[in-house]
Design an enzyme around this catalytic site. Structure first.
Site, PDB file in Angstrom:
ATOM      1  N   HIS A 308       0.849  -1.175   0.000  1.00  0.00           N
ATOM      2  CA  HIS A 308       0.000   0.000   0.000  1.00  0.00           C
ATOM      3  C   HIS A 308       0.889   1.231   0.000  1.00  0.00           C
ATOM      4  O   HIS A 308       1.939   1.234   0.638  1.00  0.00           O
ATOM      5  CB  HIS A 308      -0.908   0.007   1.246  1.00  0.00           C
ATOM      6  N   ASP A 366      -7.945  -5.577   0.230  1.00  0.00           N
ATOM      7  CA  ASP A 366      -8.429  -6.417  -0.875  1.00  0.00           C
ATOM      8  C   ASP A 366      -8.032  -7.874  -0.746  1.00  0.00           C
ATOM      9  O   ASP A 366      -8.522  -8.721  -1.489  1.00  0.00           O
ATOM     10  CB  ASP A 366      -7.901  -5.874  -2.206  1.00  0.00           C
TER      11      ASP A 366
HETATM   12  N1  ACO Z   1       4.285  -7.674  -4.802  1.00  0.00           N
HETATM   13  C1  ACO Z   1       5.631  -7.654  -4.983  1.00  0.00           C
HETATM   14  N2  ACO Z   1       6.398  -6.545  -4.881  1.00  0.00           N
HETATM   15  C2  ACO Z   1       5.775  -5.387  -4.604  1.00  0.00           C
HETATM   16  C3  ACO Z   1       4.369  -5.319  -4.392  1.00  0.00           C
HETATM   17  C4  ACO Z   1       3.629  -6.517  -4.497  1.00  0.00           C
HETATM   18  N3  ACO Z   1       2.296  -6.510  -4.304  1.00  0.00           N
HETATM   19  N4  ACO Z   1       4.015  -4.032  -4.132  1.00  0.00           N
HETATM   20  C5  ACO Z   1       5.153  -3.318  -4.171  1.00  0.00           C
HETATM   21  N5  ACO Z   1       6.216  -4.128  -4.448  1.00  0.00           N
HETATM   22  C6  ACO Z   1       7.643  -3.725  -4.522  1.00  0.00           C
HETATM   23  C7  ACO Z   1       7.919  -2.969  -5.813  1.00  0.00           C
HETATM   24  O1  ACO Z   1       8.370  -3.827  -6.831  1.00  0.00           O
HETATM   25  C8  ACO Z   1       8.978  -1.992  -5.356  1.00  0.00           C
HETATM   26  O2  ACO Z   1      10.214  -2.697  -5.294  1.00  0.00           O
HETATM   27  P1  ACO Z   1      11.595  -1.911  -5.603  1.00  0.00           P
HETATM   28  O3  ACO Z   1      11.702  -0.854  -4.561  1.00  0.00           O
HETATM   29  O4  ACO Z   1      12.621  -2.995  -5.481  1.00  0.00           O
HETATM   30  O5  ACO Z   1      11.454  -1.364  -7.001  1.00  0.00           O
HETATM   31  C9  ACO Z   1       8.605  -1.660  -3.908  1.00  0.00           C
HETATM   32  O6  ACO Z   1       7.843  -2.783  -3.445  1.00  0.00           O
HETATM   33  C10 ACO Z   1       7.745  -0.400  -3.782  1.00  0.00           C
HETATM   34  O7  ACO Z   1       6.654  -0.515  -4.674  1.00  0.00           O
HETATM   35  P2  ACO Z   1       5.961   0.737  -5.384  1.00  0.00           P
HETATM   36  O8  ACO Z   1       5.189   0.257  -6.564  1.00  0.00           O
HETATM   37  O9  ACO Z   1       6.976   1.822  -5.608  1.00  0.00           O
HETATM   38  O10 ACO Z   1       4.991   1.218  -4.241  1.00  0.00           O
HETATM   39  P3  ACO Z   1       3.732   2.135  -4.419  1.00  0.00           P
HETATM   40  O11 ACO Z   1       3.491   2.782  -3.113  1.00  0.00           O
HETATM   41  O12 ACO Z   1       3.887   3.028  -5.602  1.00  0.00           O
HETATM   42  O13 ACO Z   1       2.562   1.096  -4.785  1.00  0.00           O
HETATM   43  C11 ACO Z   1       0.739  -0.389  -4.674  1.00  0.00           C
HETATM   44  C12 ACO Z   1       1.553   0.690  -3.948  1.00  0.00           C
HETATM   45  C13 ACO Z   1       0.271   0.132  -6.056  1.00  0.00           C
HETATM   46  C14 ACO Z   1      -0.520  -0.696  -3.859  1.00  0.00           C
HETATM   47  C15 ACO Z   1       1.600  -1.673  -4.851  1.00  0.00           C
HETATM   48  O14 ACO Z   1       2.000  -2.154  -3.590  1.00  0.00           O
HETATM   49  C16 ACO Z   1       0.881  -2.772  -5.652  1.00  0.00           C
HETATM   50  O15 ACO Z   1       0.918  -2.762  -6.889  1.00  0.00           O
HETATM   51  N6  ACO Z   1       0.202  -3.729  -4.929  1.00  0.00           N
HETATM   52  C17 ACO Z   1      -0.556  -4.772  -5.609  1.00  0.00           C
HETATM   53  C18 ACO Z   1      -1.906  -4.223  -6.030  1.00  0.00           C
HETATM   54  C19 ACO Z   1      -2.845  -4.003  -4.869  1.00  0.00           C
HETATM   55  O16 ACO Z   1      -3.029  -4.858  -4.019  1.00  0.00           O
HETATM   56  N7  ACO Z   1      -3.487  -2.814  -4.870  1.00  0.00           N
HETATM   57  C20 ACO Z   1      -4.493  -2.484  -3.872  1.00  0.00           C
HETATM   58  C21 ACO Z   1      -4.080  -1.288  -3.080  1.00  0.00           C
HETATM   59  S1  ACO Z   1      -5.246  -0.996  -1.786  1.00  0.00           S
HETATM   60  C22 ACO Z   1      -6.576  -0.292  -2.547  1.00  0.00           C
HETATM   61  O17 ACO Z   1      -6.504   0.386  -3.528  1.00  0.00           O
HETATM   62  C23 ACO Z   1      -7.850  -0.543  -1.897  1.00  0.00           C
END
Ligand code: ACO
Length: 431
Positions: A308, A366
């Protein structure tokens, strides 16, 4: 906005600029850069708004490190266990918990607006039966602007109020109709004697040949899903609603924009994507393979329902949702559901893996909501529409707050331009 008590100094090419710092009632201080371009001729750069506060708000507060979510100061744990969705709607919209008379009046106003204009049924019939219900919702909610002209003048407080009630009341009807259309069943009209969640379940699952008896435990679980998704401060879809509304667009158009943004799998679409992922994993022995894929930089796969932008400790909504999942599955006698088993073991495996703990990736709301919704009988394509129903009150509350602000300005971000500078046009024969 309160007077500032502190300031920051920014030095550019040896020249100092003083920037006011405002202290919020909770959360980090905010540096005011509104006059920066006028004074120093520079923009700030923050794609994804990771460090930018785009508005003032008094509605919802999140402390991502503590895993705390407050609506008007009340914690989501207390609201989920002691309150119910329509009371939380009142709180978000008007700022205080209602008295018994205020709640009764609010519930009756919502109940009296649950039907949609009969002619809107033609909109549903125009869609293919296999259309995603989110596509139908974007279209139908946008089309509400064409049916409810008498509540589109955003400068009239009474019309704003009527539009708010209409949207909260009609959204379950629209979502249920999108579902009924997709399964080829006749639409089921709302029933005023039922509460908000029970009415929605009945509109989805009753058929003319057989009524649907609402189980109070399922209705409570549905209400809790609505409550847990009601608002989440300046997330992507809410910011989309605010941006659309900053141009003075009508409320139905703004909420349709929010629904479109919510649809994406990085946001509200994650509940559908998460359950599809759990089904794809299928059995616990495949968990290591998927964990390895999530960690592989060369694989775009992410663990859906994990991570998140704001919560870096735990998502308090996920904790309540997990309890609810156990309750509902037990009631339905499917507590040994293999997908729940995969979910539990996947969560444990990820939380024991330094990749996830070091990056502060925890299950979000979720991760468990889809399991409950599937057990209730909803197809995965309905998960995000249900989220949209619940979030409508958050969008509306934030929209009302924004347009009541006398300092409202149209949202107009700047850019770091990296394209060609001016060049002469080449005639086609010379290219
Ligand atoms: N699985 C594996 N790796 C992940 C995940 C994941 N679910 N989420 C983040 N990471 C990693 C990224 O690859 C990144 O790694 P790096 O630093 O080595 O490049 C690091 O964690 C940070 O990730 P970002 O994408 O920069 O974080 P951001 O805050 O932008 O994204 C998000 C948050 C979009 C929710 C992300 O965690 C994601 O895509 N999760 C999966 C989708 C999801 O469950 N979304 C629901 C959110 S809650 C809602 O809207 C109700």
């Amino acid at each position: 906005m309160a007077e500032h008590t502190k300031s920051a100094k920014l030095t550019i090419d040896g020249k100092d600029y003083e920037l006011p710092i405002f202290s919020p009632s909770a959360g980090p201080d905010v540096i005011d850069i509104r006059k920066l371009y006028a004074q120093a001729g520079v923009f700030t750069y923050d794609p994804g708004f990771t460090s930018t506060a785009a508005c003032d708000s008094t509605i919802t507060f999140i402390d991502g490190d503590k895993g705390e979510l407050l609506h008007r100061g009340y914690s989501i744990d207390e609201l989920a266990s002691k309150s119910h969705y329509l009371e939380v709607c009142y709180l978000l919209l008007y700022g205080e918990l209602p008295s018994p008379a205020q709640l009764e009046d609010f519930e009756s106003r919502v109940t009296n607006h649950t039907m949609i204009h009969e002619q809107m049924i033609n909109f549903f019939r125009g869609f293919r039966r296999d259309a995603h219900p989110m596509a139908v919702m974007v279209g139908v909610v946008g089309a509400m602007s064409a049916f409810y002209h008498d509540s589109t003048d955003i400068n009239d407080p009474w019309q704003r109020e009527v539009a708010s009630i209409r949207l909260i009341a009609k959204m379950p009807t629209v979502a249920a109709m999108a579902y009924k259309y997709s399964v080829g069943q006749p639409f089921v009209y709302p029933r005023n004697e039922l509460d908000y969640a029970s009415n929605f379940l009945r509109m989805c699952f009753a058929v003319p040949a057989e009524d649907y008896e609402v189980n109070p435990i399922l209705s409570r679980a549905m209400d809790r899903i609505f409550t847990l998704h009601a608002d989440h401060e300046q997330n992507a879809s809410t910011s989309t609603v605010r941006l659309a509304s900053s141009s003075s667009a009508n409320p139905f158009a703004c909420i349709a924009a929010g629904i479109a943004c919510l649809w994406g799998p990085a946001h509200g679409g994650a509940n559908q994507a998460c359950l599809e992922m759990l089904n794809e994993i299928g059995t616990p022995d495949r968990i290591p393979e998927f964990i390895a894929r999530a960690k592989d930089k060369n694989d775009p796969f992410r663990l859906m329902g994990f991570g998140h932008r704001v919560y870096k400790n735990f998502d308090p909504r996920a904790t309540v949702m997990k309890e609810s999942a156990d309750e509902v599955l037990e009631l339905l006698g499917v507590e040994n559901n293999p997908i729940l088993q995969v979910a539990k073991e996947l969560e444990a495996a990820a939380l024991a893996d330094p990749y996830f703990t070091e990056k502060k990736l925890f299950p979000n709301v979720d991760f468990y909501s889809g399991i409950i919704l599937e057990a209730m009988g909803f197809p995965t394509s309905m998960f995000t529409p249900i989220f949209a129903v619940a979030r409508t009150v958050g969008w509306i509350s934030q929209w009302k707050e924004q347009i009541s602000d006398p300092q409202l300005k149209i949202g107009r971000p700047r850019q770091l331009y990296q394209g060609s500078t001016r060049r002469p046009y080449q005639d086609i024969e010379n290219r």
